[in-house]
Scaffold this active site. Sequence first.
Site, short mmCIF file in Angstrom:
data_model
loop_
_atom_site.label_atom_id
_atom_site.label_comp_id
_atom_site.label_asym_id
_atom_site.label_seq_id
_atom_site.Cartn_x
_atom_site.Cartn_y
_atom_site.Cartn_z
N CYS A 10 0.83 -1.20 0.00
CA CYS A 10 0.00 0.00 0.00
C CYS A 10 0.86 1.26 0.00
O CYS A 10 1.72 1.44 0.87
CB CYS A 10 -0.92 -0.03 1.22
SG CYS A 10 -1.79 1.50 1.49
N CYS A 13 0.56 3.30 3.24
CA CYS A 13 1.31 2.68 4.34
C CYS A 13 2.80 2.97 4.19
O CYS A 13 3.50 3.23 5.18
CB CYS A 13 1.06 1.18 4.38
SG CYS A 13 -0.53 0.71 5.11
N ASP A 36 -1.45 16.25 -1.73
CA ASP A 36 -1.68 15.34 -2.85
C ASP A 36 -0.63 15.63 -3.93
O ASP A 36 -0.35 16.78 -4.25
CB ASP A 36 -3.10 15.52 -3.42
CG ASP A 36 -3.52 14.37 -4.30
OD1 ASP A 36 -4.45 13.64 -3.93
OD2 ASP A 36 -2.90 14.19 -5.38
N GLY A 98 -14.20 5.63 -7.87
CA GLY A 98 -12.98 6.29 -8.31
C GLY A 98 -11.83 6.21 -7.32
O GLY A 98 -10.91 7.02 -7.34
N HIS A 103 -6.52 2.66 0.61
CA HIS A 103 -6.23 2.96 2.02
C HIS A 103 -7.07 4.19 2.33
O HIS A 103 -6.90 5.24 1.67
CB HIS A 103 -4.73 3.22 2.20
CG HIS A 103 -4.29 3.55 3.60
ND1 HIS A 103 -3.19 2.96 4.21
CD2 HIS A 103 -4.77 4.45 4.50
CE1 HIS A 103 -3.03 3.46 5.43
NE2 HIS A 103 -3.98 4.38 5.62
N HIS A 105 -8.76 7.45 2.95
CA HIS A 105 -8.22 8.82 3.00
C HIS A 105 -9.32 9.80 2.67
O HIS A 105 -10.25 9.49 1.91
CB HIS A 105 -7.04 8.99 2.04
CG HIS A 105 -7.34 8.61 0.62
ND1 HIS A 105 -7.39 7.30 0.19
CD2 HIS A 105 -7.61 9.36 -0.48
CE1 HIS A 105 -7.68 7.27 -1.10
NE2 HIS A 105 -7.83 8.51 -1.53
N HIS A 107 -9.85 13.50 1.04
CA HIS A 107 -9.31 14.65 0.31
C HIS A 107 -9.91 15.92 0.93
O HIS A 107 -11.12 15.98 1.17
CB HIS A 107 -9.76 14.62 -1.16
CG HIS A 107 -9.34 13.41 -1.94
ND1 HIS A 107 -8.36 13.47 -2.91
CD2 HIS A 107 -9.77 12.12 -1.92
CE1 HIS A 107 -8.21 12.27 -3.46
NE2 HIS A 107 -9.06 11.44 -2.88
#
Length: 118
Positions: A10, A13, A36, A98, A103, A105, A107
């Site tokens: 990942c 990770c 990002d 999408g 993992h 998250h 945005h």
Amino acid sequence: MSEHTHNSDCVFCKIINGEIPSRKVYEDDKILVFHDINPSAPVHILCVTKIHIDSLNEVNSENISYVSHILEKIPEFAKSFGIDGGYRVVTNIGEDGGQSVKHLHFHVIGGKKLGYIG
Ligand code: AMP
Ligand code: ZN
């Protein structure tokens, strides 16, 4: 298994473990926040849980504290970037949603007028 502290395949990770660099915004015992790599707005940060959870589908009473901590902190991050007047929080789930990194998250996107999605 959908949840463990470290998943060697990942990318998030690997960022948490320092194997891959990131532009860090904030870190504590439960969460890591970084920019990002491919921003879609002037402010585009990612808030990730420090344990591997595949997506929002795998949130449960055992791991919810990691998620609620992200939600609790997001207004602080928005304020620190000066976007607290208006911004968007998104978590993509699964292929049709999408989600490209499996993992969990969130945005946090802002710094421009965002188009309507819905
Ligand atoms: P999603 O498509 O919702 O799974 O979001 C994954 C996000 O992770 C995308 O916006 C990518 O630009 C971002 N991303 C992928 N790899 C990295 C990385 N190494 N560092 C920072 N952001 C990344
Ligand atoms: Zn992970």
